[in-house]
Design an enzyme around this catalytic site. Structure first.
Site, PDB file in Angstrom:
ATOM      1  N   HIS A 197      -7.767  -3.938  -3.773  1.00 41.89           N
ATOM      2  CA  HIS A 197      -7.140  -2.954  -2.453  1.00 41.89           C
ATOM      3  C   HIS A 197      -8.095  -1.670  -2.664  1.00 41.89           C
ATOM      4  O   HIS A 197      -8.049  -0.972  -1.600  1.00 41.89           O
ATOM      5  CB  HIS A 197      -5.913  -2.455  -3.041  1.00 41.89           C
ATOM      6  N   GLU A 198      -8.040  -0.812  -3.380  1.00 46.35           N
ATOM      7  CA  GLU A 198      -8.373   0.291  -3.816  1.00 46.35           C
ATOM      8  C   GLU A 198      -9.966   0.785  -3.474  1.00 46.35           C
ATOM      9  O   GLU A 198     -10.250   1.779  -2.564  1.00 46.35           O
ATOM     10  CB  GLU A 198      -8.326   1.067  -5.067  1.00 46.35           C
ATOM     11  N   CYS A 224       0.553  -1.001  -0.065  1.00 42.42           N
ATOM     12  CA  CYS A 224       0.106   0.330   0.380  1.00 42.42           C
ATOM     13  C   CYS A 224       0.702   1.686   0.185  1.00 42.42           C
ATOM     14  O   CYS A 224       2.276   1.115   1.231  1.00 42.42           O
ATOM     15  CB  CYS A 224      -0.850   0.032   1.557  1.00 42.42           C
ATOM     16  N   HIS A 235     -10.593   1.181   0.433  1.00 48.80           N
ATOM     17  CA  HIS A 235      -9.616   2.595   0.823  1.00 48.80           C
ATOM     18  C   HIS A 235     -11.082   3.138   1.202  1.00 48.80           C
ATOM     19  O   HIS A 235     -11.078   3.926   1.862  1.00 48.80           O
ATOM     20  CB  HIS A 235      -9.156   2.918   0.113  1.00 48.80           C
TER      21      HIS A 235
HETATM   22 ZN   LIG Z   1      -3.409   1.217  -0.560  1.00 47.93          ZN
END
Ligand SMILES: [Zn+2]
Length: 158
Positions: free
Chosen positions: A131-132, A89, A135
């Protein structure tokens, strides 16, 4: 907005669920350009979500092996099949950690002009998109690790 500093790990904005975009305006297009400039100024690889530059909106960009783009208000439909691969990350630089995630994902979203887009991805790109999207929910990838590994991760941070 040009290249922005990337918020690190313990910044509260990374823990705050982002708001859906309602105005597909110049400001949004500026945000997308800023995210693209920031990810390219760094490793030039993977992705970056708006909260990582302090903007609590549901927008992210991805850049991976010649495939790049942006997604606004994404909704993810992941596959049953899962695989383990190393993940990192930009908000926790220098640490890679193996994590199990769905292998494929279909994303329905909007582009910065409000047009519907559908993206199907597998492997590393599918991982980046998940992953994004995490967020945007205030979730960091270490949250998905078993508690013991999470402690080792925190100890490994520079
Ligand atoms: Zn990240």
């Amino acid at each position: 907005m040009a290249v922005q500093p990337i918020r690190l790990f313990d910044d509260p904005v990374l823990r705050t669920p982002a708001e859906p975009v309602t105005d597909f305006d110049r400001e949004l297009r500026g945000l997308v350009r800023s995210l693209q400039a920031t990810v390219r100024a760094g490793t030039g690889r993977a992705g970056l979500a708006a909260p990582q530059i302090g903007v609590p909106l549901r927008v992210f960009v991805y850049e991976l092996d010649g495939r790049s783009g942006h997604l606004v208000n994404p909704r993810l439909d992941p596959s049953e099949r899962r695989i383990v691969a190393d993940e990192a990350c930009l908000s926790a630089p220098g640490v890679w950690w193996p994590l199990e995630r769905p292998y494929m994902v279909t994303v329905r979203a909007r582009d910065m002009f409000g047009k519907p887009v559908t993206l199907r991805a597998l492997g590393t790109l599918a991982r980046v998109l998940q992953h994004e999207a995490d967020h945007l929910d205030g979730v960091l990838f270490i949250d998905r690790l078993p508690a013991e590994e999470r402690e080792r991760f925190l100890a490994a941070l520079p």
